[in-house]
Design a protein around this motif. Structure first.
Motif, PDB file in Angstrom:
ATOM      1  N   LEU A 157      29.760   6.104  71.846  1.00 15.40           N
ATOM      2  CA  LEU A 157      30.754   5.368  71.076  1.00 15.40           C
ATOM      3  C   LEU A 157      31.121   6.132  69.805  1.00 15.40           C
ATOM      4  O   LEU A 157      32.292   6.152  69.394  1.00 15.40           O
ATOM      5  CB  LEU A 157      30.210   3.974  70.736  1.00 15.40           C
ATOM      6  CG  LEU A 157      31.156   3.007  70.021  1.00 15.40           C
ATOM      7  CD1 LEU A 157      32.423   2.774  70.836  1.00 15.40           C
ATOM      8  CD2 LEU A 157      30.453   1.684  69.751  1.00 15.40           C
ATOM      9  N   THR A 158      30.138   6.764  69.190  1.00 13.31           N
ATOM     10  CA  THR A 158      30.407   7.592  68.014  1.00 13.31           C
ATOM     11  C   THR A 158      31.401   8.688  68.343  1.00 13.31           C
ATOM     12  O   THR A 158      32.375   8.928  67.604  1.00 13.31           O
ATOM     13  CB  THR A 158      29.099   8.222  67.501  1.00 13.31           C
ATOM     14  OG1 THR A 158      28.159   7.196  67.178  1.00 13.31           O
ATOM     15  CG2 THR A 158      29.351   9.085  66.276  1.00 13.31           C
ATOM     16  N   LYS A 159      31.179   9.380  69.449  1.00 10.31           N
ATOM     17  CA  LYS A 159      32.086  10.474  69.833  1.00 10.31           C
ATOM     18  C   LYS A 159      33.467   9.937  70.177  1.00 10.31           C
ATOM     19  O   LYS A 159      34.487  10.584  69.884  1.00 10.31           O
ATOM     20  CB  LYS A 159      31.480  11.234  71.008  1.00 10.31           C
ATOM     21  CG  LYS A 159      30.185  11.954  70.640  1.00 10.31           C
ATOM     22  CD  LYS A 159      29.619  12.726  71.813  1.00 10.31           C
ATOM     23  CE  LYS A 159      28.341  13.458  71.402  1.00 10.31           C
ATOM     24  NZ  LYS A 159      27.783  14.270  72.510  1.00 10.31           N
ATOM     25  N   GLN A 160      33.518   8.749  70.790  1.00 12.64           N
ATOM     26  CA  GLN A 160      34.803   8.143  71.102  1.00 12.64           C
ATOM     27  C   GLN A 160      35.589   7.837  69.826  1.00 12.64           C
ATOM     28  O   GLN A 160      36.788   8.117  69.737  1.00 12.64           O
ATOM     29  CB  GLN A 160      34.584   6.852  71.896  1.00 12.64           C
ATOM     30  CG  GLN A 160      35.819   6.346  72.622  1.00 12.64           C
ATOM     31  CD  GLN A 160      36.224   7.245  73.774  1.00 12.64           C
ATOM     32  OE1 GLN A 160      35.378   7.655  74.569  1.00 12.64           O
ATOM     33  NE2 GLN A 160      37.496   7.557  73.853  1.00 12.64           N
ATOM     34  N   TYR A 226      34.089  18.230  57.064  1.00 14.87           N
ATOM     35  CA  TYR A 226      34.567  18.800  58.333  1.00 14.87           C
ATOM     36  C   TYR A 226      33.554  18.586  59.451  1.00 14.87           C
ATOM     37  O   TYR A 226      33.582  19.260  60.478  1.00 14.87           O
ATOM     38  CB  TYR A 226      34.885  20.292  58.166  1.00 14.87           C
ATOM     39  CG  TYR A 226      35.817  20.852  59.219  1.00 14.87           C
ATOM     40  CD1 TYR A 226      37.043  20.257  59.484  1.00 14.87           C
ATOM     41  CD2 TYR A 226      35.473  21.992  59.938  1.00 14.87           C
ATOM     42  CE1 TYR A 226      37.899  20.765  60.441  1.00 14.87           C
ATOM     43  CE2 TYR A 226      36.322  22.520  60.900  1.00 14.87           C
ATOM     44  CZ  TYR A 226      37.544  21.898  61.150  1.00 14.87           C
ATOM     45  OH  TYR A 226      38.388  22.412  62.111  1.00 14.87           O
ATOM     46  N   VAL A 227      32.671  17.624  59.270  1.00 14.98           N
ATOM     47  CA  VAL A 227      31.685  17.270  60.299  1.00 14.98           C
ATOM     48  C   VAL A 227      32.163  15.988  60.962  1.00 14.98           C
ATOM     49  O   VAL A 227      32.300  14.951  60.311  1.00 14.98           O
ATOM     50  CB  VAL A 227      30.284  17.069  59.687  1.00 14.98           C
ATOM     51  CG1 VAL A 227      29.276  16.740  60.780  1.00 14.98           C
ATOM     52  CG2 VAL A 227      29.856  18.310  58.907  1.00 14.98           C
ATOM     53  N   ASN A 228      32.414  16.040  62.262  1.00 14.83           N
ATOM     54  CA  ASN A 228      32.961  14.889  62.972  1.00 14.83           C
ATOM     55  C   ASN A 228      32.477  14.909  64.418  1.00 14.83           C
ATOM     56  O   ASN A 228      32.453  15.963  65.065  1.00 14.83           O
ATOM     57  CB  ASN A 228      34.497  14.934  62.941  1.00 14.83           C
ATOM     58  CG  ASN A 228      35.139  13.653  63.425  1.00 14.83           C
ATOM     59  OD1 ASN A 228      34.586  12.569  63.234  1.00 14.83           O
ATOM     60  ND2 ASN A 228      36.309  13.763  64.029  1.00 14.83           N
ATOM     61  N   GLY A 229      32.067  13.751  64.908  1.00 12.27           N
ATOM     62  CA  GLY A 229      31.663  13.627  66.301  1.00 12.27           C
ATOM     63  C   GLY A 229      30.310  14.242  66.610  1.00 12.27           C
ATOM     64  O   GLY A 229      30.012  14.542  67.769  1.00 12.27           O
ATOM     65  N   GLN A 230      29.458  14.384  65.609  1.00 17.71           N
ATOM     66  CA  GLN A 230      28.181  15.057  65.789  1.00 17.71           C
ATOM     67  C   GLN A 230      27.014  14.072  65.835  1.00 17.71           C
ATOM     68  O   GLN A 230      27.079  12.983  65.268  1.00 17.71           O
ATOM     69  CB  GLN A 230      27.953  16.069  64.662  1.00 17.71           C
ATOM     70  CG  GLN A 230      29.012  17.145  64.601  1.00 17.71           C
ATOM     71  CD  GLN A 230      29.170  17.879  65.922  1.00 17.71           C
ATOM     72  OE1 GLN A 230      28.202  18.454  66.433  1.00 17.71           O
ATOM     73  NE2 GLN A 230      30.366  17.862  66.486  1.00 17.71           N
ATOM     74  N   VAL A 231      25.950  14.501  66.496  1.00 11.37           N
ATOM     75  CA  VAL A 231      24.706  13.735  66.565  1.00 11.37           C
ATOM     76  C   VAL A 231      23.619  14.567  65.905  1.00 11.37           C
ATOM     77  O   VAL A 231      23.319  15.674  66.370  1.00 11.37           O
ATOM     78  CB  VAL A 231      24.318  13.396  68.009  1.00 11.37           C
ATOM     79  CG1 VAL A 231      23.042  12.560  68.034  1.00 11.37           C
ATOM     80  CG2 VAL A 231      25.452  12.666  68.715  1.00 11.37           C
ATOM     81  N   LEU A 232      23.060  14.058  64.824  1.00 11.52           N
ATOM     82  CA  LEU A 232      22.019  14.773  64.086  1.00 11.52           C
ATOM     83  C   LEU A 232      20.681  14.089  64.332  1.00 11.52           C
ATOM     84  O   LEU A 232      20.461  12.955  63.893  1.00 11.52           O
ATOM     85  CB  LEU A 232      22.350  14.782  62.590  1.00 11.52           C
ATOM     86  CG  LEU A 232      21.317  15.420  61.656  1.00 11.52           C
ATOM     87  CD1 LEU A 232      21.063  16.878  62.028  1.00 11.52           C
ATOM     88  CD2 LEU A 232      21.783  15.297  60.211  1.00 11.52           C
ATOM     89  N   ALA A 233      19.806  14.762  65.056  1.00 12.90           N
ATOM     90  CA  ALA A 233      18.460  14.235  65.284  1.00 12.90           C
ATOM     91  C   ALA A 233      17.602  14.562  64.069  1.00 12.90           C
ATOM     92  O   ALA A 233      17.358  15.730  63.772  1.00 12.90           O
ATOM     93  CB  ALA A 233      17.849  14.839  66.546  1.00 12.90           C
ATOM     94  N   VAL A 234      17.167  13.528  63.370  1.00 15.90           N
ATOM     95  CA  VAL A 234      16.294  13.694  62.202  1.00 15.90           C
ATOM     96  C   VAL A 234      14.920  13.257  62.670  1.00 15.90           C
ATOM     97  O   VAL A 234      14.519  12.106  62.536  1.00 15.90           O
ATOM     98  CB  VAL A 234      16.803  12.864  61.007  1.00 15.90           C
ATOM     99  CG1 VAL A 234      15.942  13.118  59.773  1.00 15.90           C
ATOM    100  CG2 VAL A 234      18.267  13.190  60.717  1.00 15.90           C
ATOM    101  N   ASP A 235      14.193  14.197  63.266  1.00 12.36           N
ATOM    102  CA  ASP A 235      13.016  13.828  64.060  1.00 12.36           C
ATOM    103  C   ASP A 235      11.876  14.822  63.999  1.00 12.36           C
ATOM    104  O   ASP A 235      10.938  14.752  64.799  1.00 12.36           O
ATOM    105  CB  ASP A 235      13.437  13.641  65.522  1.00 12.36           C
ATOM    106  CG  ASP A 235      13.876  14.940  66.193  1.00 12.36           C
ATOM    107  OD1 ASP A 235      14.058  15.961  65.478  1.00 12.36           O
ATOM    108  OD2 ASP A 235      14.031  14.943  67.420  1.00 12.36           O
ATOM    109  N   GLY A 236      11.933  15.753  63.045  1.00 16.39           N
ATOM    110  CA  GLY A 236      10.855  16.727  62.938  1.00 16.39           C
ATOM    111  C   GLY A 236      10.731  17.659  64.134  1.00 16.39           C
ATOM    112  O   GLY A 236       9.715  18.328  64.303  1.00 16.39           O
ATOM    113  N   GLY A 237      11.770  17.707  64.968  1.00 15.65           N
ATOM    114  CA  GLY A 237      11.736  18.549  66.157  1.00 15.65           C
ATOM    115  C   GLY A 237      11.282  17.839  67.409  1.00 15.65           C
ATOM    116  O   GLY A 237      11.097  18.461  68.457  1.00 15.65           O
ATOM    117  N   PHE A 238      11.097  16.511  67.334  1.00 12.61           N
ATOM    118  CA  PHE A 238      10.541  15.750  68.464  1.00 12.61           C
ATOM    119  C   PHE A 238      11.412  15.865  69.713  1.00 12.61           C
ATOM    120  O   PHE A 238      10.922  16.038  70.820  1.00 12.61           O
ATOM    121  CB  PHE A 238      10.389  14.293  68.036  1.00 12.61           C
ATOM    122  CG  PHE A 238       9.628  13.420  69.009  1.00 12.61           C
ATOM    123  CD1 PHE A 238       8.679  13.937  69.869  1.00 12.61           C
ATOM    124  CD2 PHE A 238       9.851  12.051  69.033  1.00 12.61           C
ATOM    125  CE1 PHE A 238       7.971  13.118  70.742  1.00 12.61           C
ATOM    126  CE2 PHE A 238       9.154  11.225  69.896  1.00 12.61           C
ATOM    127  CZ  PHE A 238       8.216  11.762  70.761  1.00 12.61           C
TER     128      PHE A 238
END
Length: 252
Positions: A157-160, A226-238
């Motif tokens: 939905l975010t990307k949409q 200029y950041v749009n449609g992105q998914v940022l995993a804030v997870d310590g590398g999990f």
């Protein structure tokens, strides 16, 4: 009305409260939205430049009122943080339709409803949407058939929204938290689960609510213009190591 205004849902505790505090530090006004009226009033009364908005994001009438309340009192909406969520975990055979709908109503329907209601105001401000998903939406895990599916849907939905609202100057991005050290997680995670998470996360620890807030506020800010449609995993590398730990299958 010269101060930028962010709506933060699920703002009475946890990541939502930490995000509220960071917005305030950076000079924003925050409309704190939560259905837990008692807790919301308590935390809002201890902060300046906040609006306590007692609403349920799964209810369309409440969501429309949320936007009206915010615009009447702040005059603008520059960012929407769709953080409100519910987590009901259990084996797939125990997930009946009532549980499925409870999870979807808040985690997915709430994001859709809040974004739809805020779109006109965000067009005016050329603002930002930040949705809170989960690493459980990036990779399948145990005991999370409804939760993980709802968060995967939030990612799409975010990307949409990014694809369709970008022409109006609205950016939509998503933060996917990994294990976060909150009062709730520390209360329900057994020592074996905590150790298993530490073993599986390259940074060997849980994240903090503040670390999640830093990513959320960054994506809402002009620094991410200029950041749009992105998914940022804030997870310590999990996410890079996979999920579905054996210890998580054990009863808590």
């Amino acid at each position: 009305m010269t101060r930028k205004c962010a709506i933060v849902t699920g703002a009475a505790r946890g990541i939502g409260l930490a995000t509220t505090d960071l917005f305030l530090e950076q000079g924003w006004t925050v409309a704190m939205v939560d259905r837990d009226a008692e807790e919301l009033r308590k935390v809002a009364s201890a902060r300046d430049h906040v609006l306590a908005v007692e609403r349920d994001v799964s209810n369309p009438q409440d969501v429309n009122a949320m936007v009206r309340d915010t615009l009447e009192r702040a005059g603008r909406i520059d960012a929407l943080v769709n953080n409100a969520g519910v987590a009901e975990f259990g084996p797939i055979e125990d997930c009946d339709f009532e549980m499925w709908r409870r999870v979807m109503a808040t985690n997915l329907d709430g994001v859709f409803l809040c974004t739809r209601a805020c779109t006109d105001a965000l067009k005016d401000s050329r603002g930002a949407i930040v949705n809170i998903a989960s690493i459980s939406g990036l990779r399948a895990s145990t005991l999370r058939v409804a939760y993980g599916t709802s968060k995967a849907a939030v990612i799409h939905l975010t990307k949409q929204h990014a694809a369709e609202l970008g022409e109006f100057g609205i950016r939509a991005n998503c933060v996917a938290p990994g294990p976060v050290k909150t009062k709730l997680s520390m209360a329900v995670h057994s020592p074996a689960i905590i150790q298993a998470y530490h073993d599986a996360i390259p940074l060997n620890r849980y994240g903090s609510e503040r670390e999640l807030a830093e990513a959320i506020v960054f994506l809402a800010s002009d620094k991410a213009s200029y950041v749009n449609g992105q998914v940022l995993a804030v997870d310590g590398g999990f996410d890079s190591t996979g999920v579905g730990l054996p210890a998580l299958r054990e009863p808590v």
